[in-house]
Design a protein around this motif. Structure first.
Motif, mmCIF file in Angstrom:
data_model
loop_
_atom_site.group_PDB
_atom_site.id
_atom_site.type_symbol
_atom_site.label_atom_id
_atom_site.label_comp_id
_atom_site.label_asym_id
_atom_site.label_seq_id
_atom_site.Cartn_x
_atom_site.Cartn_y
_atom_site.Cartn_z
ATOM 1 N N GLY A 199 0.813 -1.112 -0.045
ATOM 2 C CA GLY A 199 -0.145 -0.046 0.054
ATOM 3 C C GLY A 199 0.695 1.193 0.061
ATOM 4 O O GLY A 199 0.278 2.292 0.211
ATOM 5 N N SER A 200 2.211 1.257 -0.091
ATOM 6 C CA SER A 200 2.910 2.362 -0.024
ATOM 7 C C SER A 200 2.724 3.296 -1.510
ATOM 8 O O SER A 200 2.581 2.531 -2.370
ATOM 9 N N LYS A 201 2.960 4.320 -1.147
ATOM 10 C CA LYS A 201 2.490 5.462 -2.206
ATOM 11 C C LYS A 201 3.727 5.187 -3.338
ATOM 12 O O LYS A 201 4.883 5.218 -2.941
ATOM 13 N N GLY A 202 3.305 4.908 -4.497
ATOM 14 C CA GLY A 202 4.270 4.986 -5.659
ATOM 15 C C GLY A 202 4.874 3.626 -5.709
ATOM 16 O O GLY A 202 6.028 3.305 -6.268
ATOM 17 N N ALA A 203 4.177 2.454 -4.947
ATOM 18 C CA ALA A 203 4.832 1.342 -5.132
ATOM 19 C C ALA A 203 4.673 0.574 -6.530
ATOM 20 O O ALA A 203 4.068 0.952 -7.467
ATOM 21 N N PHE A 204 5.753 -0.200 -6.746
ATOM 22 C CA PHE A 204 6.071 -0.604 -8.202
ATOM 23 C C PHE A 204 5.955 0.577 -9.301
ATOM 24 O O PHE A 204 5.256 0.302 -10.210
ATOM 25 N N GLY A 205 6.717 1.530 -8.912
ATOM 26 C CA GLY A 205 6.593 2.682 -9.996
ATOM 27 C C GLY A 205 7.504 2.186 -11.149
ATOM 28 O O GLY A 205 7.984 1.000 -11.422
ATOM 29 N N GLU A 206 7.360 2.677 -12.326
ATOM 30 C CA GLU A 206 7.851 2.406 -13.644
ATOM 31 C C GLU A 206 9.487 2.345 -13.499
ATOM 32 O O GLU A 206 9.802 1.346 -13.887
ATOM 33 N N GLU A 207 10.060 3.162 -12.824
ATOM 34 C CA GLU A 207 11.475 2.973 -12.670
ATOM 35 C C GLU A 207 11.814 1.613 -11.752
ATOM 36 O O GLU A 207 12.954 0.886 -12.107
ATOM 37 N N ASP A 208 11.083 1.444 -10.829
ATOM 38 C CA ASP A 208 11.351 0.256 -9.924
ATOM 39 C C ASP A 208 11.209 -0.831 -10.822
ATOM 40 O O ASP A 208 12.140 -1.870 -10.448
ATOM 41 N N LEU A 209 10.260 -1.003 -11.680
ATOM 42 C CA LEU A 209 9.937 -2.203 -12.282
ATOM 43 C C LEU A 209 11.085 -2.593 -13.341
ATOM 44 O O LEU A 209 11.546 -3.647 -13.649
ATOM 45 N N LEU A 210 11.689 -1.299 -13.757
ATOM 46 C CA LEU A 210 12.791 -1.284 -14.993
ATOM 47 C C LEU A 210 14.214 -1.749 -14.274
ATOM 48 O O LEU A 210 14.720 -2.368 -14.710
ATOM 49 N N LYS A 211 14.255 -1.332 -12.867
ATOM 50 C CA LYS A 211 15.435 -1.775 -12.210
ATOM 51 C C LYS A 211 15.469 -3.249 -11.950
ATOM 52 O O LYS A 211 16.326 -3.776 -11.982
ATOM 53 N N ILE A 212 14.286 -3.686 -11.421
ATOM 54 C CA ILE A 212 14.179 -5.046 -11.154
ATOM 55 C C ILE A 212 14.532 -5.785 -12.563
ATOM 56 O O ILE A 212 15.147 -6.818 -12.548
ATOM 57 N N ALA A 213 13.761 -5.450 -13.670
ATOM 58 C CA ALA A 213 14.108 -6.161 -14.783
ATOM 59 C C ALA A 213 15.629 -6.239 -15.199
ATOM 60 O O ALA A 213 16.184 -7.151 -16.208
ATOM 61 N N ASP A 214 16.321 -5.298 -14.820
ATOM 62 C CA ASP A 214 17.660 -5.140 -15.258
ATOM 63 C C ASP A 214 18.558 -6.140 -14.754
ATOM 64 O O ASP A 214 19.370 -6.582 -15.388
ATOM 65 N N LYS A 215 17.902 -6.777 -13.640
ATOM 66 C CA LYS A 215 18.648 -8.109 -12.924
ATOM 67 C C LYS A 215 18.005 -9.159 -13.437
ATOM 68 O O LYS A 215 18.811 -10.247 -13.081
ATOM 69 N N VAL A 216 17.186 -9.437 -14.416
ATOM 70 C CA VAL A 216 16.607 -10.616 -15.067
ATOM 71 C C VAL A 216 17.461 -10.711 -16.347
ATOM 72 O O VAL A 216 17.152 -9.784 -17.459
#
Length: 241
Positions: A156-173
């Motif tokens: 429920g945190s504000k900004g959860a899974f923002g666009e940049e977060d998801l791309l940073k996670i994808a960087d590690k895959v």
């Protein structure tokens, strides 16, 4: 009944659902309606090497994601919301044992990705589910989905899974980032799929996440859901080995 109205009802229900003998459910939240990105440190998911090898495809119903060999003799059905803290606990516990069982070839998993914690809005669950669907197109669903749960922000945190977060996670895959994936994340290309997938969860009649079914029997124990050894035992007890 509109999906949004049902989703709000499910959020309230999920806050009270019981798993086994103790409360273990997702609580409501605004789902990160502000798309801002918070600082994060990447955490690798358990069994990442196994997850990287698992094939995945979209089922004929257009919403379910099948992970593993389609002709595997046993099926585990998994219903998860990307922002649900207990779904993350499952992925980091039982999910590790499930991945290894899928690798063995006797089990396949059918994933339904819910987004009811967004309460009908476009929040973190919607953005993460859309990114998971984009990862499926690149043959990286299982590995990326596990990485999403391993790096889940506070529910429920504000900004959860923002666009940049998801791309940073994808960087590690390895092999996931590229023009097609990045475009899908930024433009919410699979938002319609997210809506349909959430409706499939609502229509299932299940009243919270995580929900894991071994065949037609729902797994109820905390140990079975949240520990690798417990889930492996549940598979064995169900004859899924």
């Amino acid at each position: 009944m509109a999906v949004r109205r049902v989703a709000r009802t499910l959020t309230a229900v999920a806050a009270a659902v019981l798993i086994g003998t103790g409360a273990a459910a997702c609580s409501g939240g605004d789902g990160g309606k502000d798309s801002g990105s918070a600082a994060m440190t990447f955490k690798a998911p358990a069994a990442a090497d196994v997850l990287a090898k698992l094939p995945a495809k979209l089922a004929d119903d257009g919403t379910t994601v099948i992970v593993g060999k389609p002709d595997a003799p046993h099926t585990v059905k998994v219903y998860l919301d990307p922002q649900c803290m207990y779904c993350a606990k499952f992925e980091l516990g039982g999910g590790e044992a499930l991945a290894k069982a899928i690798e063995g070839g006797k089990v396949k998993a059918e994933y339904t990705v819910a987004s009811f914690l967004d309460q009908g809005e476009t929040g973190g669950s919607t953005r993460a589910a859309n990114a998971m669907r984009a990862a499926l197109e690149q043959g990286k669903f299982a590995e990326f989905a596990a990485a999403v749960y391993a790096n889940q922000p506070t529910e429920g945190s504000k900004g959860a899974f923002g666009e940049e977060d998801l791309l940073k996670i994808a960087d590690k895959v390895p092999g996931l980032r590229g023009a097609a994936f990045d475009k899908a994340v930024k433009e919410l290309t699979y938002k319609d799929w997210v809506t349909k997938s959430n409706k499939a969860f609502v229509d299932s009649g299940l009243q919270g996440t995580p929900a894991v079914l071994l065949g037609d029997k729902q797994l109820q124990t905390k140990e079975g859901l949240f520990t690798a050894d417990g889930f492996a035992k549940a598979l064995k007890d169900a004859g899924f080995n």
